[in-house]
Design an enzyme around this catalytic site. Structure first.
Site, short mmCIF file in Angstrom:
data_model
loop_
_atom_site.label_atom_id
_atom_site.label_comp_id
_atom_site.label_asym_id
_atom_site.label_seq_id
_atom_site.Cartn_x
_atom_site.Cartn_y
_atom_site.Cartn_z
N LYS A 22 0.83 -1.22 0.00
CA LYS A 22 0.00 0.00 0.00
C LYS A 22 0.86 1.26 0.00
O LYS A 22 0.67 2.16 -0.81
CB LYS A 22 -0.91 0.02 1.24
CG LYS A 22 -1.61 1.35 1.46
CD LYS A 22 -2.35 1.42 2.76
CE LYS A 22 -1.57 1.98 3.91
NZ LYS A 22 -1.72 3.38 4.24
N ASN A 23 1.83 1.32 0.93
CA ASN A 23 2.54 2.59 1.10
C ASN A 23 3.52 2.88 -0.04
O ASN A 23 3.95 4.02 -0.20
CB ASN A 23 3.22 2.64 2.47
CG ASN A 23 2.18 2.83 3.57
OD1 ASN A 23 1.04 3.23 3.30
ND2 ASN A 23 2.54 2.52 4.80
N CYS A 117 -5.22 8.04 8.92
CA CYS A 117 -5.41 7.50 10.27
C CYS A 117 -5.09 8.56 11.32
O CYS A 117 -4.13 9.31 11.17
CB CYS A 117 -4.50 6.28 10.48
SG CYS A 117 -4.98 4.87 9.50
N ARG A 122 0.28 15.00 12.94
CA ARG A 122 0.97 14.54 11.73
C ARG A 122 1.39 15.75 10.88
O ARG A 122 0.81 16.01 9.82
CB ARG A 122 0.08 13.57 10.93
CG ARG A 122 -0.28 12.32 11.72
CD ARG A 122 -0.99 11.27 10.90
NE ARG A 122 -0.10 10.57 10.01
CZ ARG A 122 -0.47 9.52 9.25
NH1 ARG A 122 -1.71 9.07 9.31
NH2 ARG A 122 0.39 8.92 8.46
N ASP A 306 3.92 0.27 12.14
CA ASP A 306 2.72 -0.27 11.50
C ASP A 306 2.47 -1.74 11.86
O ASP A 306 1.46 -2.31 11.43
CB ASP A 306 2.81 -0.10 9.97
CG ASP A 306 2.76 1.36 9.56
OD1 ASP A 306 2.41 2.21 10.41
OD2 ASP A 306 3.06 1.67 8.39
N ARG A 398 -9.01 0.21 3.78
CA ARG A 398 -8.09 1.18 3.16
C ARG A 398 -6.76 0.53 2.81
O ARG A 398 -6.06 0.97 1.90
CB ARG A 398 -7.82 2.35 4.11
CG ARG A 398 -8.97 3.32 4.22
CD ARG A 398 -8.55 4.59 4.94
NE ARG A 398 -7.19 4.90 4.59
CZ ARG A 398 -6.24 5.25 5.46
NH1 ARG A 398 -6.52 5.36 6.73
NH2 ARG A 398 -5.03 5.52 5.05
C1 EPZ Z 1 4.17 6.76 6.66
O1 EPZ Z 1 3.48 7.86 7.19
C2 EPZ Z 1 3.15 5.65 6.49
N1 EPZ Z 1 2.10 6.13 5.61
C3 EPZ Z 1 2.58 5.27 7.85
O2 EPZ Z 1 1.76 4.15 7.64
C4 EPZ Z 1 3.71 4.88 8.80
O3 EPZ Z 1 3.19 4.67 10.09
C5 EPZ Z 1 4.78 5.99 8.85
O4 EPZ Z 1 5.22 6.31 7.51
C6 EPZ Z 1 5.99 5.58 9.66
O5 EPZ Z 1 6.57 4.43 9.13
C7 EPZ Z 1 2.32 6.15 4.30
O6 EPZ Z 1 3.35 5.76 3.79
C8 EPZ Z 1 1.19 6.64 3.46
P1 EPZ Z 1 6.48 9.94 8.60
P2 EPZ Z 1 4.13 9.31 7.13
O7 EPZ Z 1 6.50 11.20 7.84
O8 EPZ Z 1 4.96 9.41 5.92
C9 EPZ Z 1 7.01 13.25 12.07
C10 EPZ Z 1 -0.13 2.81 7.87
O9 EPZ Z 1 -0.73 2.26 8.82
N2 EPZ Z 1 6.98 14.22 10.96
O10 EPZ Z 1 7.56 8.95 8.42
O11 EPZ Z 1 3.05 10.30 7.33
C11 EPZ Z 1 5.66 12.55 12.26
O12 EPZ Z 1 4.82 13.31 13.09
C12 EPZ Z 1 0.36 4.22 7.96
O13 EPZ Z 1 0.06 2.24 6.78
C13 EPZ Z 1 7.20 15.55 11.24
O14 EPZ Z 1 7.41 15.96 12.39
O15 EPZ Z 1 5.07 9.22 8.40
C14 EPZ Z 1 6.09 11.23 12.87
O16 EPZ Z 1 6.29 11.40 14.25
C15 EPZ Z 1 -0.02 4.91 9.22
N3 EPZ Z 1 7.19 16.44 10.20
C16 EPZ Z 1 7.44 10.95 12.23
O17 EPZ Z 1 7.89 12.21 11.69
C17 EPZ Z 1 6.97 16.05 8.92
O18 EPZ Z 1 6.99 16.91 8.02
C18 EPZ Z 1 7.42 9.96 11.07
O19 EPZ Z 1 6.39 10.31 10.15
C19 EPZ Z 1 6.75 14.71 8.64
C20 EPZ Z 1 6.74 13.81 9.69
#
Ligand code: EPZ
Length: 419
Positions: A22-23, A117, A122, A306, A398
């Site tokens: 998915k991702n 989610c 986020r 995840d 989803r």
């Molecule tokens: C991706 O989300 C995945 N989603 C998530 O999967 C997954 O949990 C996550 O990566 C971590 O592995 C998709 O790929 C669509 P991040 P993403 O940016 O990209 C902080 C699932 O169940 N952050 O790596 O949104 C953020 O708050 C989903 O399949 C900032 O502070 O995650 C978090 O604490 C849920 N500023 C950390 O970084 C930013 O600009 C990691 O988030 C971006 C992120």
């Protein structure tokens, strides 16, 4: 409204085929906007996030032909608007990839804030920082993001946080930029490598994906005219691996890349499960009560957030008290309240939860708060004695293709009921 009804306990046994990731897929589809031509994508998971992604692309002017439920040809030669439909983009998180791709291709995009989610805050500050360093003007007003650039110029970008989304989004925007972009402190997840492989297949020049420094040499144009197959979903594979352990079952999980599953394999061995690695398939079985273990979720190659709720089910049935520290999301223990309704003994304080192992779970009506929480409840329902009704299953749909069929094929007593 639909619900899943699971009656247990069942030991899961048999074979399960893993779908495309998915991702990776939710990033590859927007990445097609960078192509001035057509491409074919195979092994797309048949899930609602993909259907919505395709609808968004069509609203932007892309032409999509479905060959079967997992394969499309997409023609992005003639895009007709730079305004993404807010009603669709608000439905899932990965809609933010439209920004990087459209900035690269059209130099402009207007899109609503992404949905997805509810896992706590986020923010997308690192995405915006990357776009601005490449020369875009970005503003966020009344729930909309406006981004515009005359010509993006390659540069060095240091990510303050290891972020999957920001790494991919900035990579997308840099593919057609002038000169070279270097992303430092990049995320290393397999889906980042997959998106880079897709773009390179279409004509991009990206090096280092899968390490923490990614170098993107801007190219004039992506011609496409190629076929790409999405990588197998390591989270779906991990979900079935943990389902095998939780239910004291025996599963052969096919079409996966076992290298991507090393942290999960290590934890399964630690709790007393067994693993046989075939490279593109993995057998997991367990014949005893799992042992306690402590887990800290981390960016890849650490233990994935995840899979945290799914391993939470295993630990709620373990011998002794386990601790999970969730280091990525502020609010990913909502599922523990649902497991407690089923007889688990879990207490959570902020980003730490304590799992006092119990002998049995019992069926109960429960609610899926997010995608992976929903998957954990399906596993819990399979282990539990009696009937579990799982509500809010749109979250599960989803991200998991045919979840009830896949569980049914390995012995679970699970059905989908419309109310
Ligand atoms: C991706 O989300 C995945 N989603 C998530 O999967 C997954 O949990 C996550 O990566 C971590 O592995 C998709 O790929 C669509 P991040 P993403 O940016 O990209 C902080 C699932 O169940 N952050 O790596 O949104 C953020 O708050 C989903 O399949 C900032 O502070 O995650 C978090 O604490 C849920 N500023 C950390 O970084 C930013 O600009 C990691 O988030 C971006 C992120």
């Amino acid at each position: 409204m639909e619900k899943l009804v699971v009656t247990g306990p069942t030991r899961l046994k048999g074979e399960v085929e893993i779908s495309g990731a998915k991702n990776a897929a939710v990033a590859i589809l927007p990445a097609t906007l960078l192509i001035n031509g057509t491409c074919t994508i195979e092994n797309l998971p048949n899930i609602s996030d993909i259907k919505i992604s395709c609808e968004i692309l069509e609203k932007l002017g892309a032409k999509i032909t479905w060959h079967n439920k997992n394969c499309i040809t997409i023609d992005t030669s003639h895009l007709t608007t730079t305004k993404a439909p807010m009603d669709l983009t608000s439905k899932f998180r990965a809609s933010y990839y439209i920004i990087g791709a459209m900035l690269g291709r059209m130099g402009e995009i207007e899109v609503g804030m992404p949905g997805g989610c509810k896992l706590g805050a986020r923010p997308i500050d690192q995405h915006i920082k990357g776009f601005e360093l490449l020369g875009a003007n970005v503003s966020v007003e009344k729930g909309k993001i406006y981004a515009k650039a005359n010509k993006l110029q390659g540069t060095s970008i240091y990510m303050d946080i290891v972020s999957v989304g920001a790494t991919i989004n900035v990579m997308l925007s840099a593919v057609l930029a002038k000169g070279t972009t270097v992303i430092d402190n990049a995320a290393k997840e397999p889906h980042i490598v997959d998106v880079a492989n897709f773009l390179n297949t279409m004509g991009a020049d990206i090096r280092g994906a899968g390490t923490d420094v990614i170098k993107i040499n801007g190219v004039e144009k992506l011609c496409g005219n190629a076929t790409y197959s999405v990588v197998p979903d390591q989270i779906e594979a991990g979900t079935f691996m943990l389902a095998a352990v939780a239910t004291k079952g025996d599963l052969l999980i096919k079409n996966c890349i076992t290298k991507h599953l090393e942290s999960t394999t290590a934890k399964i061995l630690e709790v007393g499960g067994n693993v046989e690695d075939f490279g593109d398939a993995i057998r997991v079985w367990c014949d005893k009560k799992p042992c306690k273990a402590n887990i800290k979720t981390l960016p890849y190659p650490g233990f994935p957030t995840d899979l945290q709720p799914q391993i939470g089910v295993v630990l709620s049935l373990a011998n002794g008290t386990s601790i999970i520290n969730e280091s990525i999301w502020d609010s990913r223990f909502q599922y523990t309240e649902e497991l407690n309704k089923m007889g688990a003994k879990i207490t959570s304080h902020g980003k730490t939860a304590f799992f006092e192992g119990v002998d049995k779970l019992y069926g109960a009506p429960v609610c899926s708060s997010d995608l992976r929480a929903g998957a954990a409840l399906v596993i819990a329902g399979t282990v539990a004695e009696g009937m579990t009704e799982i509500y809010n299953i749109e979250h599960i749909d989803r991200g998991y293709e045919n979840i009830e069929e896949k569980f049914r094929n390995i012995g679970a007593n699970i059905k989908r009921i419309s109310e």
